[in-house]
Motif scaffolding. Structure first.
Motif, PDB file in Angstrom:
ATOM      1  N   GLU A 160     -15.057   8.811   1.644  1.00 56.97           N
ATOM      2  CA  GLU A 160     -14.484   8.011   0.564  1.00 56.97           C
ATOM      3  C   GLU A 160     -14.725   8.710  -0.769  1.00 56.97           C
ATOM      4  OE1 GLU A 160     -16.133   4.135   0.639  1.00 56.97           O
ATOM      5  OE2 GLU A 160     -15.079   3.521   2.479  1.00 56.97           O
ATOM      6  N   VAL A 189      -6.317   8.380   2.259  1.00 56.55           N
ATOM      7  CA  VAL A 189      -6.112   6.996   2.687  1.00 56.55           C
ATOM      8  C   VAL A 189      -6.941   6.047   1.831  1.00 56.55           C
ATOM      9  CG1 VAL A 189      -6.369   5.375   4.602  1.00 56.55           C
ATOM     10  CG2 VAL A 189      -5.523   7.688   5.037  1.00 56.55           C
ATOM     11  N   HIS A 190      -8.174   6.445   1.518  1.00 54.79           N
ATOM     12  CA  HIS A 190      -9.021   5.603   0.670  1.00 54.79           C
ATOM     13  C   HIS A 190      -8.451   5.509  -0.745  1.00 54.79           C
ATOM     14  CE1 HIS A 190     -12.635   4.984  -2.002  1.00 54.79           C
ATOM     15  NE2 HIS A 190     -12.697   3.923  -1.215  1.00 54.79           N
ATOM     16  N   THR A 236      -7.517   0.789 -10.862  1.00 56.15           N
ATOM     17  CA  THR A 236      -7.644   0.170  -9.543  1.00 56.15           C
ATOM     18  C   THR A 236      -6.986  -1.203  -9.522  1.00 56.15           C
ATOM     19  OG1 THR A 236      -9.779  -0.823 -10.110  1.00 56.15           O
ATOM     20  CG2 THR A 236      -9.820   1.394  -9.176  1.00 56.15           C
ATOM     21  N   MET A 240      -5.763   3.004  -0.964  1.00 62.10           N
ATOM     22  CA  MET A 240      -6.236   1.615  -0.888  1.00 62.10           C
ATOM     23  C   MET A 240      -6.789   1.119  -2.224  1.00 62.10           C
ATOM     24  SD  MET A 240      -5.597   0.620   2.206  1.00 62.10           S
ATOM     25  CE  MET A 240      -6.606  -0.846   2.295  1.00 62.10           C
ATOM     26  N   VAL A 284       0.861  -1.179   0.000  1.00 67.10           N
ATOM     27  CA  VAL A 284       0.000   0.000   0.000  1.00 67.10           C
ATOM     28  C   VAL A 284       0.897   1.228   0.000  1.00 67.10           C
ATOM     29  CG1 VAL A 284      -1.797   1.277   1.230  1.00 67.10           C
ATOM     30  CG2 VAL A 284      -1.819  -1.227   1.233  1.00 67.10           C
TER      31      VAL A 284
END
Length: 443
Positions: free
Chosen positions: A285, A188-189, A296, A192, A176
């Protein structure tokens, strides 16, 4: 043009008639017409690198070059851009329709920034990526290669690319990207869901959020049962330039969001204006519209197969039958050699002429176990329709230097002019030195 149309049709058929969103070409007129006919809905853009090369080739004045280059990245409106173009053509006295400047003006919608605003090119401005792939693919190709060797080289090249892709996938899935301890929940989202390389691009937008401020909030309205709110955002160092961020909320959370800078539509990553608005409305988010699947971790989930296996090395039915019969014949020969009776019986079976063994249907499944001359293939198996190696045709003119070196006869070793022996000359002749020695030295 017909060849280009055929190529695009075959490409569309291979991609299940899914046309590309955007295309970048080098400016070939026949290719432009073919794209308009076969892919009318695809965005078309000219390669900036080829434009730069043509600027050097067709323009000599440095001031004209710099002014022409400004049209490539000009971010003004279309009306302002048109007035700049007309002024530029008038000042440089461009009146002939055959001049290169006038031709580029006619094609301005394919390369000028105002006409391409909001179109998805994912940040690509040239086709150098495909050119680099072609250069790597052609590195070890030669005219001496057979068709099978060329396909082997192609598969080897693809396997290297797939290995690099797999390594990057492992790195993204098992790690990450780092975020600061005081990073927002949106950042942070993003770390991820985005891949490592794409997150580095998104992080630039997060770093620029601190430079944004809210200029105005327009009155909201209801759109399909959802609330539509328009935020006017600007940068602190460029207050005169404002951007409108339109946010659609459903059940108190952002459902769809867009910005007038069109970065989300062009690059597929959210801009700093969108991130600033999401932070203002306390979003935890990123909405799904800000996270395209292609960037992604789950980008490969669109492929139903876990791996891409090539059928290049699949064997034909005739080769499989040959291998099975070879195993059986080895075992039969081993047993037959144990006695004279079995040996003579098997010898008669193998030597007996049997017309039933010649299968007419097997010709369509035949396979060659080695190189066959094209003339032999045409005379013996003329109706097979198999793909053969191309017939080598000698080129015109003198052969290349490498072939000339092979065709030259080896040089004969020089002979000594004194003793007549090979391998040395007069200066290194030992016999001459011995004959020229003085009597005292000889003693």
């Amino acid at each position: 043009m017909e060849a280009y149309e055929w190529m695009l049709e075959v490409f569309s058929e291979a991609m299940s008639q899914k046309h590309p969103i955007s295309v970048i070409t080098d400016g070939d007129l026949a290719m432009q017409r073919a794209i308009r006919v076969i892919w009318p809905d695809s965005n078309h853009k000219l390669c900036v690198w080829h434009i730069q090369q043509n600027i050097v080739r067709h323009l000599s004045d440095d001031k004209v070059k710099e002014e022409f280059r400004s049209f490539i990245y000009d971010s003004s409106s279309i009306a302002e851009h048109e007035s700049k173009w007309l002024d530029f053509l008038e000042r440089n006295k461009v009146t002939s329709e055959e001049s290169w400047l006038h031709q580029m003006y006619q094609m301005r919608k394919l390369w000028c920034a105002p006409y391409l605003a909001g179109r998805c090119f994912l940040g690509l401005s040239s086709n150098q990526r495909s050119e680099s792939l072609n250069s790597v693919l052609h590195t070890h190709l030669s005219s001496q290669m057979t068709l099978f060797k060329m396909l082997e080289h192609y598969e080897r090249f693809l396997s290297t690319r797939r290995l690099n892709e797999t390594v990057l996938n492992i790195v993204s899935l098992q790690s990450v990207p780092y975020t600061e301890p005081d990073a927002s929940s949106l950042e942070v989202h993003a770390a991820m869901v985005f891949t490592s390389s794409v997150f580095q691009l998104v992080k630039y937008s997060f770093d620029a959020v601190s430079k944004c401020f809210m200029s105005n909030i327009l009155d909201g309205c209801e759109l399909d049962g959802s609330d539509l709110v328009t935020f006017v955002v600007a940068k602190k160092d460029r207050r005169e330039k404002k951007f409108e961020v339109r946010c659609v909320e459903k059940q108190g959370s952002p459902y769809r969001i867009s910005c007038s800078c069109h970065k989300l539509e062009c690059l597929g990553t959210p801009c700093s204006h969108i991130l600033y608005v999401l932070g203002t409305i306390k979003a935890k988010e990123l909405p799904r519209c800000c996270v395209p699947t292609r960037w992604t971790m789950s980008a490969r989930s669109a492929y139903p197969l876990p791996s891409r296996n090539s059928g290049m090395y699949d064997y034909s039915k005739s080769l499989l039958r040959y291998r099975e019969l070879r195993k059986l014949s080895h075992a039969a020969c081993f047993r037959a050699c144990q006695s004279d009776e079995a040996y003579h019986r098997l010898e008669m079976v193998l030597q007996a002429p049997d017309d039933s063994m010649e299968s007419t249907s097997g010709q369509n499944e035949s396979i060659r176990f080695g190189p066959v001359l094209p003339l032999t293939e045409q005379t013996v198996h003329g109706d097979l329709g198999k793909v053969l190696d191309p017939v080598r045709v000698p080129g015109r003119g003198a052969p290349k230097k490498r072939l000339q070196a092979k065709m030259k006869k080896p040089r004969s070793k020089g002979k000594c002019g004194y003793c007549g022996e090979e391998g040395h000359n007069v200066h290194t002749c030992k016999k001459l030195k011995e004959d020229n020695k003085l009597p005292e030295e000889a003693l």
